[in-house]
Design an enzyme around this catalytic site. Structure first.
Site, mmCIF file in Angstrom:
data_model
loop_
_atom_site.group_PDB
_atom_site.id
_atom_site.type_symbol
_atom_site.label_atom_id
_atom_site.label_comp_id
_atom_site.label_asym_id
_atom_site.label_seq_id
_atom_site.Cartn_x
_atom_site.Cartn_y
_atom_site.Cartn_z
ATOM 1 N N ASP A 87 0.703 -1.275 -0.091
ATOM 2 C CA ASP A 87 -0.028 0.046 0.031
ATOM 3 C C ASP A 87 0.909 1.268 0.138
ATOM 4 O O ASP A 87 1.415 1.741 0.945
ATOM 5 C CB ASP A 87 -0.872 0.056 1.072
ATOM 6 C CG ASP A 87 -1.822 1.183 1.323
ATOM 7 O OD1 ASP A 87 -2.263 1.647 0.358
ATOM 8 O OD2 ASP A 87 -1.965 1.761 2.708
ATOM 9 N N ASP A 89 -2.387 1.451 7.277
ATOM 10 C CA ASP A 89 -1.545 1.173 6.161
ATOM 11 C C ASP A 89 -0.947 -0.513 5.961
ATOM 12 O O ASP A 89 -1.210 -0.909 5.255
ATOM 13 C CB ASP A 89 -0.108 2.116 6.160
ATOM 14 C CG ASP A 89 -0.658 3.646 6.225
ATOM 15 O OD1 ASP A 89 -0.787 4.138 5.019
ATOM 16 O OD2 ASP A 89 -0.387 4.109 7.226
ATOM 17 N N GLU A 107 -1.326 -1.703 -4.569
ATOM 18 C CA GLU A 107 -2.670 -0.958 -4.559
ATOM 19 C C GLU A 107 -2.420 0.202 -5.366
ATOM 20 O O GLU A 107 -1.420 1.123 -5.327
ATOM 21 C CB GLU A 107 -3.077 -0.586 -3.218
ATOM 22 C CG GLU A 107 -4.509 0.133 -3.284
ATOM 23 C CD GLU A 107 -5.075 0.493 -1.942
ATOM 24 O OE1 GLU A 107 -6.049 -0.227 -1.488
ATOM 25 O OE2 GLU A 107 -4.778 1.466 -1.332
#
EC number: 3.1.21.10
Length: 157
Positions: free
Chosen positions: A7, A139, A66
């Site tokens: 991420d 996160d 992501e």
């Protein structure tokens, strides 16, 4: 099979490595890369060096990242895109390929709702991997969710 979920962020980059074997998922490690330097070039180098360390330490077979959410201010999006580009290049060099998932795809894969809150995603991550402790910051749970999304996609193909 080991899957690295990432991420990307401009201050913290969440990561998670999960094992996907015999239709069972388990968490190997998760955390975040804290980006503390102020110069962009140093930030990119710190990020790539940390990724190299992860790839050296764990035998990762697949990587999922992501995709960038475009709701931020333009300057942040540009910086995040530079980080993502550096990550992508390093992954291509080391692994040879990676998959990308939008936040909507990740949320839908874990909760069934593409507009779910980050807390709902974190709840499902804990439930799917039988994690009892709190996952902070978000996160980290986002990175785990990206890895789980990729594992689900692999199972379907």
């Amino acid at each position: 099979m080991r899957i690295l979920g990432i991420d990307p962020g401009s201050r913290k980059c969440g990561y998670a490595i999960i094992s996907h074997a015999s239709n069972k998922l388990s968490l190997i490690t998760a955390g975040f890369i804290n980006i503390t330097t102020t110069r962009l070039q140093e930030q990119i180098l710190d990020l790539i060096e940390a990724l190299d360390c992860l790839l050296d330490r764990y035998e990762v077979n697949e990587v999922a990242i992501e995709d960038i959410f475009f709701g931020y201010n333009p300057k942040s999006v540009i910086k995040l895109a530079q980080f993502r580009g550096a990550l992508s290049l390093k992954i291509l060099e080391r692994i040879g390929n990676f998959s990308e998932y939008t936040p909507l795809q990740v949320k839908k894969a874990l909760t069934g709702n593409g507009k779910a809150a980050k807390e709902q995603v974190a709840f499902m991550v804990k439930r799917l991997l039988n994690i009892t402790s709190e996952i902070k910051p978000l996160d980290i749970s986002d990175a785990i969710a990206v890895a789980i999304t990729h594992a689900q996609r692999l199972k379907l193909h």
